[in-house]
Motif scaffolding. Sequence first.
Motif, PDB file in Angstrom:
ATOM      1  N   SER A  19       4.829  10.557   2.571  1.00  0.00           N
ATOM      2  CA  SER A  19       4.272  10.755   4.027  1.00  0.00           C
ATOM      3  C   SER A  19       3.371  12.014   4.246  1.00  0.00           C
ATOM      4  O   SER A  19       2.428  11.936   4.914  1.00  0.00           O
ATOM      5  CB  SER A  19       5.453  10.822   4.830  1.00  0.00           C
ATOM      6  OG  SER A  19       5.256  11.171   6.339  1.00  0.00           O
TER       7      SER A  19
ATOM      8  N   THR B 212       0.754  -1.140  -0.068  1.00  0.00           N
ATOM      9  CA  THR B 212      -0.051   0.043  -0.005  1.00  0.00           C
ATOM     10  C   THR B 212       0.746   1.343  -0.130  1.00  0.00           C
ATOM     11  O   THR B 212       0.444   2.230  -0.201  1.00  0.00           O
ATOM     12  CB  THR B 212      -0.826  -0.001   1.181  1.00  0.00           C
ATOM     13  OG1 THR B 212      -0.296  -0.014   2.602  1.00  0.00           O
ATOM     14  CG2 THR B 212      -1.837  -1.375   1.311  1.00  0.00           C
ATOM     15  N   GLY B 213       2.203   1.308   0.486  1.00  0.00           N
ATOM     16  CA  GLY B 213       3.197   2.309   0.335  1.00  0.00           C
ATOM     17  C   GLY B 213       3.268   2.886  -1.021  1.00  0.00           C
ATOM     18  O   GLY B 213       3.232   4.225  -1.084  1.00  0.00           O
TER      19      GLY B 213
ATOM     20  N   ALA C 120      -0.118  11.198   2.588  1.00  0.00           N
ATOM     21  CA  ALA C 120      -0.737  10.047   3.403  1.00  0.00           C
ATOM     22  C   ALA C 120      -1.164  10.743   4.686  1.00  0.00           C
ATOM     23  O   ALA C 120      -2.156  10.046   5.431  1.00  0.00           O
ATOM     24  CB  ALA C 120       0.453   8.989   3.772  1.00  0.00           C
TER      25      ALA C 120
ATOM     26  N   ARG D  34      -0.393  11.497  13.253  1.00  0.00           N
ATOM     27  CA  ARG D  34      -1.377  11.980  12.182  1.00  0.00           C
ATOM     28  C   ARG D  34      -2.694  11.550  12.824  1.00  0.00           C
ATOM     29  O   ARG D  34      -2.776  10.732  13.469  1.00  0.00           O
ATOM     30  CB  ARG D  34      -1.254  11.590  10.772  1.00  0.00           C
ATOM     31  CG  ARG D  34      -1.509  10.334  10.503  1.00  0.00           C
ATOM     32  CD  ARG D  34      -1.194   9.950   9.067  1.00  0.00           C
ATOM     33  NE  ARG D  34      -1.495   8.518   8.736  1.00  0.00           N
ATOM     34  CZ  ARG D  34      -0.508   7.712   8.211  1.00  0.00           C
ATOM     35  NH1 ARG D  34       0.277   8.314   7.567  1.00  0.00           N
ATOM     36  NH2 ARG D  34      -0.922   6.303   8.180  1.00  0.00           N
TER      37      ARG D  34
ATOM     38  N   ARG E  86      -6.459   9.253   1.757  1.00  0.00           N
ATOM     39  CA  ARG E  86      -6.703   7.997   2.439  1.00  0.00           C
ATOM     40  C   ARG E  86      -7.909   7.136   2.022  1.00  0.00           C
ATOM     41  O   ARG E  86      -7.909   6.276   1.693  1.00  0.00           O
ATOM     42  CB  ARG E  86      -6.397   8.046   4.012  1.00  0.00           C
ATOM     43  CG  ARG E  86      -5.230   8.749   4.232  1.00  0.00           C
ATOM     44  CD  ARG E  86      -4.658   8.209   5.869  1.00  0.00           C
ATOM     45  NE  ARG E  86      -4.588   7.071   5.975  1.00  0.00           N
ATOM     46  CZ  ARG E  86      -3.232   6.528   5.908  1.00  0.00           C
ATOM     47  NH1 ARG E  86      -2.338   7.344   5.530  1.00  0.00           N
ATOM     48  NH2 ARG E  86      -2.998   5.201   5.565  1.00  0.00           N
TER      49      ARG E  86
ATOM     50  N   ASP F 123       3.725   9.875  10.589  1.00  0.00           N
ATOM     51  CA  ASP F 123       2.960   8.594  10.376  1.00  0.00           C
ATOM     52  C   ASP F 123       2.152   8.424  11.811  1.00  0.00           C
ATOM     53  O   ASP F 123       1.142   7.765  11.760  1.00  0.00           O
ATOM     54  CB  ASP F 123       3.760   7.448   9.670  1.00  0.00           C
ATOM     55  CG  ASP F 123       4.190   7.977   8.290  1.00  0.00           C
ATOM     56  OD1 ASP F 123       3.556   8.890   7.670  1.00  0.00           O
ATOM     57  OD2 ASP F 123       5.018   7.064   7.924  1.00  0.00           O
TER      58      ASP F 123
ATOM     59  N   GLY G 282       1.580  -2.042   4.998  1.00  0.00           N
ATOM     60  CA  GLY G 282       1.479  -0.738   5.342  1.00  0.00           C
ATOM     61  C   GLY G 282       1.482  -0.039   6.562  1.00  0.00           C
ATOM     62  O   GLY G 282       2.396  -0.676   7.419  1.00  0.00           O
ATOM     63  N   ARG G 283       0.520   0.894   7.198  1.00  0.00           N
ATOM     64  CA  ARG G 283       0.625   1.307   8.303  1.00  0.00           C
ATOM     65  C   ARG G 283      -0.804   1.192   8.929  1.00  0.00           C
ATOM     66  O   ARG G 283      -0.691   1.198  10.268  1.00  0.00           O
ATOM     67  CB  ARG G 283       1.016   2.990   8.220  1.00  0.00           C
ATOM     68  CG  ARG G 283       2.293   3.359   7.374  1.00  0.00           C
ATOM     69  CD  ARG G 283       3.329   3.093   8.216  1.00  0.00           C
ATOM     70  NE  ARG G 283       4.529   3.443   7.590  1.00  0.00           N
ATOM     71  CZ  ARG G 283       5.169   3.167   6.467  1.00  0.00           C
ATOM     72  NH1 ARG G 283       4.689   2.215   5.783  1.00  0.00           N
ATOM     73  NH2 ARG G 283       6.277   3.583   6.034  1.00  0.00           N
ATOM     74  N   ASP G 284      -1.790   1.153   8.413  1.00  0.00           N
ATOM     75  CA  ASP G 284      -3.196   0.963   8.771  1.00  0.00           C
ATOM     76  C   ASP G 284      -3.915  -0.090   8.171  1.00  0.00           C
ATOM     77  O   ASP G 284      -5.014  -0.290   8.325  1.00  0.00           O
ATOM     78  CB  ASP G 284      -3.831   2.383   8.373  1.00  0.00           C
ATOM     79  CG  ASP G 284      -3.957   2.404   7.058  1.00  0.00           C
ATOM     80  OD1 ASP G 284      -3.302   1.808   6.164  1.00  0.00           O
ATOM     81  OD2 ASP G 284      -4.895   3.146   6.523  1.00  0.00           O
TER      82      ASP G 284
ATOM     83  N   TYR H 153       0.692   5.472  -2.071  1.00  0.00           N
ATOM     84  CA  TYR H 153       0.927   6.740  -1.509  1.00  0.00           C
ATOM     85  C   TYR H 153       2.273   7.145  -2.130  1.00  0.00           C
ATOM     86  O   TYR H 153       2.353   8.487  -2.438  1.00  0.00           O
ATOM     87  CB  TYR H 153       1.221   6.708  -0.090  1.00  0.00           C
ATOM     88  CG  TYR H 153      -0.164   6.169   0.759  1.00  0.00           C
ATOM     89  CD1 TYR H 153      -1.201   7.063   0.990  1.00  0.00           C
ATOM     90  CD2 TYR H 153      -0.207   4.717   1.373  1.00  0.00           C
ATOM     91  CE1 TYR H 153      -2.405   7.015   1.730  1.00  0.00           C
ATOM     92  CE2 TYR H 153      -1.657   4.583   1.901  1.00  0.00           C
ATOM     93  CZ  TYR H 153      -2.485   5.566   1.981  1.00  0.00           C
ATOM     94  OH  TYR H 153      -3.700   5.406   2.773  1.00  0.00           O
ATOM     95  N   ARG H 154       3.160   6.475  -2.333  1.00  0.00           N
ATOM     96  CA  ARG H 154       4.383   6.872  -3.091  1.00  0.00           C
ATOM     97  C   ARG H 154       4.043   7.533  -4.603  1.00  0.00           C
ATOM     98  O   ARG H 154       4.562   8.678  -5.008  1.00  0.00           O
ATOM     99  CB  ARG H 154       5.493   5.969  -3.254  1.00  0.00           C
ATOM    100  CG  ARG H 154       6.000   5.651  -1.928  1.00  0.00           C
ATOM    101  CD  ARG H 154       6.987   4.503  -1.998  1.00  0.00           C
ATOM    102  NE  ARG H 154       7.793   4.276  -0.793  1.00  0.00           N
ATOM    103  CZ  ARG H 154       8.799   4.832  -0.265  1.00  0.00           C
ATOM    104  NH1 ARG H 154       9.402   5.618  -1.117  1.00  0.00           N
ATOM    105  NH2 ARG H 154       9.341   4.681   0.901  1.00  0.00           N
TER     106      ARG H 154
END
Length: 240
Positions: A98, A33-34, A101, A185, A107, A182, A127-129, A37-38
């Motif tokens: 970042s 998923t990054g 995101a 937020r 998102r 990250d 990813g992050r979430d 965003y990239r």
Amino acid sequence: MNFVVTIDGPSAAGKSTTARALAERLGVRVLDTGAFYRALGLRVLRLGIPMSSVAGIIEASRNATIEVTGSPSRGHVLLDGEDVSEAIRTPEVSEAASRVAAVSEVRRLLVRWQRAMAEAGPLVGEGRDLGTVVFPDADVKIFLDADLETRARRRHDELAARGIAARLDAVREDLARRDERDRTRADSPLRPAEGAAIVDTSGMDMEAQVRAVLDVIRAHPRCPAPAAPVSPGQRGPAGH
Ligand code: DC
């Protein structure tokens, strides 16, 4: 829902490499998923939109087309039809990713695309979430972590392997700043999902890291069996 494993964690904890190794061993797809965003960060940079312009970021994101092609474990990222798989890995794009995101509308847009991908079959998403927001009902949730020094060295070596020279202290500072953004937020901050297995990979090499995560996944009753090679003369499980 298809079998879904989520891997969340800070930058350079080894999520992508682990996810690809898992995908190969389990015969499932990877959702990086990054990379999405990239790709949007790259689009915003190329259009010259200032990172302070939330409206500009939203507009640039809504008009983007992102596709992932290639093998299940190693996708190529296409932005508006162009292969940007390499272009999205620079430090400038990491910073831009970042920033975009942190925009809620971005998102929401990406989460819709990410969920749609899980309808196509079992996957490992990273990813992050993913465990907290995108796939709260995932079968297995992992939070991969490592101390800042380890992560800075890994990212530094990874950039060097791509021919991008960067000073270790600059890489360390970049990671710390982006992780702070990250983590703090308002929308979908980086944190372990409830019930996630936390794996600290600081002292581990990649093989040990993959094995530690595989052990957690294989303990799950719905874990898909890896595709077994069928030797000549052997009959398949259904007797065909
Ligand atoms: O994993 P990565 O370094 O390729 O991610 C790039 C940026 O995108 C990073 O700053 C965090 C953000 N990101 C996010 O907010 N949510 C995700 N699910 C994946 C990445």
